[in-house]
Design a protein around this motif. Structure first.
Motif, mmCIF file in Angstrom:
data_model
loop_
_atom_site.group_PDB
_atom_site.id
_atom_site.type_symbol
_atom_site.label_atom_id
_atom_site.label_comp_id
_atom_site.label_asym_id
_atom_site.label_seq_id
_atom_site.Cartn_x
_atom_site.Cartn_y
_atom_site.Cartn_z
ATOM 1 N N PRO A 23 -53.105 -15.163 -34.815
ATOM 2 C CA PRO A 23 -53.810 -15.026 -36.099
ATOM 3 C C PRO A 23 -54.458 -13.653 -36.258
ATOM 4 O O PRO A 23 -54.921 -13.046 -35.283
ATOM 5 C CB PRO A 23 -54.869 -16.129 -36.039
ATOM 6 N N LEU A 24 -54.461 -13.182 -37.484
ATOM 7 C CA LEU A 24 -55.072 -11.892 -37.784
ATOM 8 C C LEU A 24 -56.587 -12.008 -37.718
ATOM 9 O O LEU A 24 -57.167 -13.005 -38.146
ATOM 10 C CB LEU A 24 -54.637 -11.426 -39.181
ATOM 11 N N GLU A 25 -57.227 -10.961 -37.199
ATOM 12 C CA GLU A 25 -58.679 -10.972 -37.031
ATOM 13 C C GLU A 25 -59.359 -10.516 -38.318
ATOM 14 O O GLU A 25 -59.960 -9.446 -38.379
ATOM 15 C CB GLU A 25 -59.087 -10.069 -35.853
ATOM 16 N N LEU A 26 -59.278 -11.338 -39.347
ATOM 17 C CA LEU A 26 -59.805 -10.985 -40.661
ATOM 18 C C LEU A 26 -61.243 -11.453 -40.833
ATOM 19 O O LEU A 26 -61.635 -12.484 -40.297
ATOM 20 C CB LEU A 26 -58.937 -11.601 -41.759
ATOM 21 N N ILE A 27 -62.022 -10.706 -41.597
ATOM 22 C CA ILE A 27 -63.397 -11.095 -41.886
ATOM 23 C C ILE A 27 -63.414 -12.270 -42.852
ATOM 24 O O ILE A 27 -64.176 -13.224 -42.671
ATOM 25 C CB ILE A 27 -64.172 -9.896 -42.468
ATOM 26 N N PHE A 90 -65.834 -4.509 -43.513
ATOM 27 C CA PHE A 90 -64.448 -4.475 -43.975
ATOM 28 C C PHE A 90 -63.523 -4.524 -42.759
ATOM 29 O O PHE A 90 -63.967 -4.344 -41.617
ATOM 30 C CB PHE A 90 -64.180 -3.224 -44.819
ATOM 31 N N ASP A 91 -62.238 -4.789 -43.031
ATOM 32 C CA ASP A 91 -61.254 -4.948 -41.960
ATOM 33 C C ASP A 91 -60.628 -3.639 -41.521
ATOM 34 O O ASP A 91 -60.264 -3.481 -40.351
ATOM 35 C CB ASP A 91 -60.120 -5.889 -42.417
ATOM 36 N N VAL A 92 -60.472 -2.711 -42.450
ATOM 37 C CA VAL A 92 -59.717 -1.497 -42.170
ATOM 38 C C VAL A 92 -60.251 -0.337 -42.999
ATOM 39 O O VAL A 92 -60.716 -0.534 -44.123
ATOM 40 C CB VAL A 92 -58.203 -1.715 -42.450
ATOM 41 N N ILE A 93 -60.196 0.848 -42.423
ATOM 42 C CA ILE A 93 -60.568 2.069 -43.134
ATOM 43 C C ILE A 93 -59.307 2.736 -43.656
ATOM 44 O O ILE A 93 -58.386 3.032 -42.899
ATOM 45 C CB ILE A 93 -61.316 3.050 -42.216
ATOM 46 N N GLU A 105 -61.500 6.661 -29.019
ATOM 47 C CA GLU A 105 -62.413 6.045 -28.064
ATOM 48 C C GLU A 105 -63.321 5.024 -28.734
ATOM 49 O O GLU A 105 -63.871 4.141 -28.078
ATOM 50 C CB GLU A 105 -63.266 7.116 -27.382
ATOM 51 N N GLN A 106 -63.455 5.128 -30.055
ATOM 52 C CA GLN A 106 -64.373 4.254 -30.790
ATOM 53 C C GLN A 106 -63.674 3.185 -31.617
ATOM 54 O O GLN A 106 -64.233 2.106 -31.853
ATOM 55 C CB GLN A 106 -65.235 5.083 -31.752
ATOM 56 N N ILE A 107 -62.467 3.488 -32.074
ATOM 57 C CA ILE A 107 -61.770 2.601 -33.013
ATOM 58 C C ILE A 107 -60.282 2.539 -32.682
ATOM 59 O O ILE A 107 -59.766 3.354 -31.920
ATOM 60 C CB ILE A 107 -61.947 3.087 -34.472
ATOM 61 N N LEU A 108 -59.604 1.555 -33.268
ATOM 62 C CA LEU A 108 -58.154 1.447 -33.152
ATOM 63 C C LEU A 108 -57.509 2.084 -34.377
ATOM 64 O O LEU A 108 -58.039 1.983 -35.487
ATOM 65 C CB LEU A 108 -57.727 -0.024 -33.081
ATOM 66 N N PHE A 109 -56.378 2.719 -34.173
ATOM 67 C CA PHE A 109 -55.614 3.286 -35.281
ATOM 68 C C PHE A 109 -54.260 2.599 -35.396
ATOM 69 O O PHE A 109 -53.665 2.203 -34.390
ATOM 70 C CB PHE A 109 -55.375 4.787 -35.076
ATOM 71 N N SER A 110 -53.798 2.471 -36.623
ATOM 72 C CA SER A 110 -52.408 2.104 -36.841
ATOM 73 C C SER A 110 -51.529 3.277 -36.441
ATOM 74 O O SER A 110 -52.024 4.358 -36.100
ATOM 75 C CB SER A 110 -52.177 1.787 -38.326
ATOM 76 N N ASP A 111 -50.229 3.064 -36.454
ATOM 77 C CA ASP A 111 -49.321 4.194 -36.310
ATOM 78 C C ASP A 111 -49.597 5.185 -37.439
ATOM 79 O O ASP A 111 -50.013 4.791 -38.537
ATOM 80 C CB ASP A 111 -47.863 3.722 -36.389
ATOM 81 N N GLY A 112 -49.367 6.455 -37.172
ATOM 82 C CA GLY A 112 -49.568 7.449 -38.212
ATOM 83 C C GLY A 112 -48.696 7.158 -39.428
ATOM 84 O O GLY A 112 -47.505 6.876 -39.287
ATOM 85 N N GLY A 216 -60.524 -4.285 -30.743
ATOM 86 C CA GLY A 216 -60.319 -5.716 -30.536
ATOM 87 C C GLY A 216 -59.433 -6.369 -31.577
ATOM 88 O O GLY A 216 -58.968 -7.500 -31.380
ATOM 89 N N LYS A 217 -59.163 -5.674 -32.679
ATOM 90 C CA LYS A 217 -58.326 -6.263 -33.734
ATOM 91 C C LYS A 217 -56.855 -5.902 -33.522
ATOM 92 O O LYS A 217 -56.179 -5.383 -34.415
ATOM 93 C CB LYS A 217 -58.828 -5.832 -35.113
ATOM 94 N N ASN A 218 -56.370 -6.214 -32.327
ATOM 95 C CA ASN A 218 -55.013 -5.821 -31.951
ATOM 96 C C ASN A 218 -53.938 -6.515 -32.781
ATOM 97 O O ASN A 218 -52.908 -5.916 -33.108
ATOM 98 C CB ASN A 218 -54.793 -6.105 -30.471
ATOM 99 N N ASN A 219 -54.147 -7.783 -33.110
ATOM 100 C CA ASN A 219 -53.152 -8.506 -33.902
ATOM 101 C C ASN A 219 -53.023 -7.910 -35.295
ATOM 102 O O ASN A 219 -51.922 -7.781 -35.833
ATOM 103 C CB ASN A 219 -53.527 -9.986 -34.012
ATOM 104 N N LEU A 220 -54.157 -7.552 -35.880
ATOM 105 C CA LEU A 220 -54.139 -6.967 -37.218
ATOM 106 C C LEU A 220 -53.435 -5.610 -37.202
ATOM 107 O O LEU A 220 -52.638 -5.306 -38.098
ATOM 108 C CB LEU A 220 -55.568 -6.828 -37.747
ATOM 109 N N VAL A 221 -53.714 -4.807 -36.177
ATOM 110 C CA VAL A 221 -53.050 -3.504 -36.058
ATOM 111 C C VAL A 221 -51.543 -3.688 -35.892
ATOM 112 O O VAL A 221 -50.746 -2.979 -36.529
ATOM 113 C CB VAL A 221 -53.632 -2.706 -34.874
#
Length: 237
Positions: A23-27, A90-93, A105-112, A216-221
């Protein structure tokens, strides 16, 4: 076979996240809360009718559709983005954010999703012809950006702004000598907004931009990366 074809068609048409066991880690269930500025053309801006529009607005709307989620924008200033992400606002920037080791080091990024670069923007007929000419000059930058660090490295006198648009407006009003900004944004302002500005020939950076998520929102990424890859593969992007 027919069953597989129908399943593939259902995913494409109705936009569902196929891995139900992850499951997606949605707010908020069913909604993708997307932080954006709305003031950084052509990435995030207002159309002539006042609607939120831009490159990453359209990309993220399509990502949300493919995941079966309601695209829900959250307008926020640049300097509050990381604080808001940590506070689960929010879920994503989605704010044309550069992927850097320090941020990773602070956040997860999607692929460019787009590669761009920084350029020096000046009024026409400026004595500044390259980044090497910035030493001692008053240079406008958006606060807490990669461009701010670059301007310091070049020996510029920094003038920080909360919004990129304010920095450009001050440049047009001759209150600064130059601005360092994204080359795609500057080109858009020159060609479509017809601002009296020019860019130097050299780039001060080349970098990938990514959508940013809380650690921690690996599934969403993973889901967003798959949607982006599919958009590239089928030509939608």
């Amino acid at each position: 076979n027919i069953v597989q074809m129908f399943a593939a068609l259902s995913v494409l048409t109705f936009g569902t996240w196929a891995n139900a066991d992850q499951p997606l880690e949605l707010i908020k269930p069913g909604k993708l809360l997307v932080a954006t500025e709305g003031t950084f053309a052509p990435f995030s801006m207002r159309s002539a009718s006042g609607q939120l529009d831009g490159l990453e607005i359209r990309v993220m709307k399509e990502v949300a559709r493919r995941l079966g989620l309601e695209y829900t924008p959250v307008l926020i200033k640049w300097d509050a983005l990381l604080v808001g992400l940590a506070a689960n606002q929010f879920d994503v920037i989605s704010a044309a954010m550069d992927i850097t080791p320090a941020r990773q080091e602070q956040i997860l990024f999607s692929d460019g999703w787009l590669e761009s670069g920084g350029r020096v923007v000046t009024p026409p007929n400026s004595s500044i012809k390259s980044a090497a000419d910035l030493k001692g000059k008053n240079v406008g930058v958006q606060v807490s950006t990669t461009f701010s660090a670059i301007a310091e490295e070049k020996g510029a006198v920094l003038k920080n702004y909360k919004a990129e648009s304010d920095a450009i407006q001050d440049l047009v009003n001759h209150n600064t000598d130059a601005v360092i900004t994204d080359s795609i944004s500057a080109a858009y302002l020159m060609k479509h907004v017809h601002l009296p500005i020019v860019m130097t020939d050299d780039y001060v950076s080349h970098i990938q931009k990514g959508f940013a998520f809380k650690l921690g929102k690996n599934n969403l990424v993973t889901a967003v990366n798959k949607a982006l890859a599919d958009m590239n593969a089928d030509g939608t992007y």
